[in-house]
Design an enzyme around this catalytic site. Structure first.
Site, PDB file in Angstrom:
ATOM      1  N   THR A  91       0.826  -1.193   0.000  1.00  0.00           N
ATOM      2  CA  THR A  91       0.000   0.000   0.000  1.00  0.00           C
ATOM      3  C   THR A  91       0.872   1.259   0.000  1.00  0.00           C
ATOM      4  O   THR A  91       1.941   1.282   0.599  1.00  0.00           O
ATOM      5  CB  THR A  91      -0.969   0.012   1.198  1.00  0.00           C
ATOM      6  OG1 THR A  91      -1.836   1.136   1.054  1.00  0.00           O
ATOM      7  CG2 THR A  91      -0.240   0.087   2.528  1.00  0.00           C
ATOM      8  N   CYS A 121       1.221  -7.810  -0.110  1.00  0.00           N
ATOM      9  CA  CYS A 121       0.721  -8.387   1.144  1.00  0.00           C
ATOM     10  C   CYS A 121      -0.754  -8.099   1.402  1.00  0.00           C
ATOM     11  O   CYS A 121      -1.293  -8.565   2.394  1.00  0.00           O
ATOM     12  CB  CYS A 121       1.605  -7.972   2.313  1.00  0.00           C
ATOM     13  SG  CYS A 121       1.619  -6.225   2.658  1.00  0.00           S
ATOM     14  N   LEU A 122      -1.407  -7.373   0.520  1.00  0.00           N
ATOM     15  CA  LEU A 122      -2.842  -7.119   0.564  1.00  0.00           C
ATOM     16  C   LEU A 122      -3.251  -6.278   1.782  1.00  0.00           C
ATOM     17  O   LEU A 122      -2.561  -6.287   2.771  1.00  0.00           O
ATOM     18  CB  LEU A 122      -3.631  -8.438   0.525  1.00  0.00           C
ATOM     19  CG  LEU A 122      -3.359  -9.343  -0.669  1.00  0.00           C
ATOM     20  CD1 LEU A 122      -4.178 -10.639  -0.536  1.00  0.00           C
ATOM     21  CD2 LEU A 122      -3.693  -8.651  -1.980  1.00  0.00           C
ATOM     22  N   PRO A 123      -4.344  -5.543   1.729  1.00  0.00           N
ATOM     23  CA  PRO A 123      -5.214  -5.371   0.574  1.00  0.00           C
ATOM     24  C   PRO A 123      -4.561  -4.474  -0.475  1.00  0.00           C
ATOM     25  O   PRO A 123      -3.758  -3.609  -0.138  1.00  0.00           O
ATOM     26  CB  PRO A 123      -6.459  -4.715   1.151  1.00  0.00           C
ATOM     27  CG  PRO A 123      -5.979  -3.985   2.373  1.00  0.00           C
ATOM     28  CD  PRO A 123      -4.817  -4.791   2.896  1.00  0.00           C
ATOM     29  N   ILE A 133      -0.564   4.059   0.998  1.00  0.00           N
ATOM     30  CA  ILE A 133      -1.174   4.879   2.049  1.00  0.00           C
ATOM     31  C   ILE A 133      -1.490   3.952   3.216  1.00  0.00           C
ATOM     32  O   ILE A 133      -2.486   3.229   3.203  1.00  0.00           O
ATOM     33  CB  ILE A 133      -2.443   5.588   1.532  1.00  0.00           C
ATOM     34  CG1 ILE A 133      -2.102   6.423   0.291  1.00  0.00           C
ATOM     35  CG2 ILE A 133      -3.057   6.449   2.631  1.00  0.00           C
ATOM     36  CD1 ILE A 133      -3.256   6.711  -0.613  1.00  0.00           C
TER      37      ILE A 133
END
Length: 155
Positions: A85, A124-126, A87
């Site tokens: 991500t 590594c999601l989301p 953010i």
């Protein structure tokens, strides 16, 4: 390791934020015999203390570590393309600034053209579409769902 049969000699390309996930890669990759090529936008580099540890480990274990602002340079000949991500929790107010800073860092099939022929993708999601496009995320090279399953067993 499950996919490649081993880790020694693999090149990992991290393209994105210099966050905690990257810093975990930085402190462990060399010890596992992996080269690490990192692309972050200016101002979003990993912690300098962690960078020094990664450079020391790289010397000690005979691997390479590269820090750049160019995603294609980081992806060059890489076996594994990784992002996370842009953010993280607590950074929501920075969203507009971060999305602007990370323009050009989305992992796409164009990025993968620079990678090794046996490249794979991890996240590594989301995942958000601006980090990696659907074509890569849902491709046969994407190991994100196996990665998530393996994480389940460590819990």
């Amino acid at each position: 390791q499950e996919h490649y049969g081993g880790l020694k000699g693999l090149t990992i390309a991290w393209i994105g934020d210099g966050n905690n996930v990257l810093q975990s890669f930085m402190t462990s990759a060399a010890k596992l015999g992996m080269h690490l090529q990192i692309a972050t936008p200016r101002g979003f580099e990993p912690d300098l203390r962690i960078t020094k540890i990664a450079e020391q480990n790289s010397k000690e274990y005979g691997t390479k570590v590269l820090l750049t602002t160019d995603p294609l340079e980081a992806a060059d000949s890489a076996n594994v393309l990784v992002t996370d991500t842009w953010i993280s929790m607590g950074q929501e107010e920075e969203k507009k600034e971060r999305l602007k800073a990370f323009q050009g860092y989305q992992i796409t099939m164009q990025t993968a053209k620079s990678a090794a022929s046996n490249w794979t993708f991890l996240h590594c999601l989301p995942r958000k579409p601006e980090e990696v496009d659907d074509e890569v995320f849902y491709s046969p090279q994407s190991l994100v769902f196996q990665e998530a399953e393996n994480r389940k067993w460590t819990i």
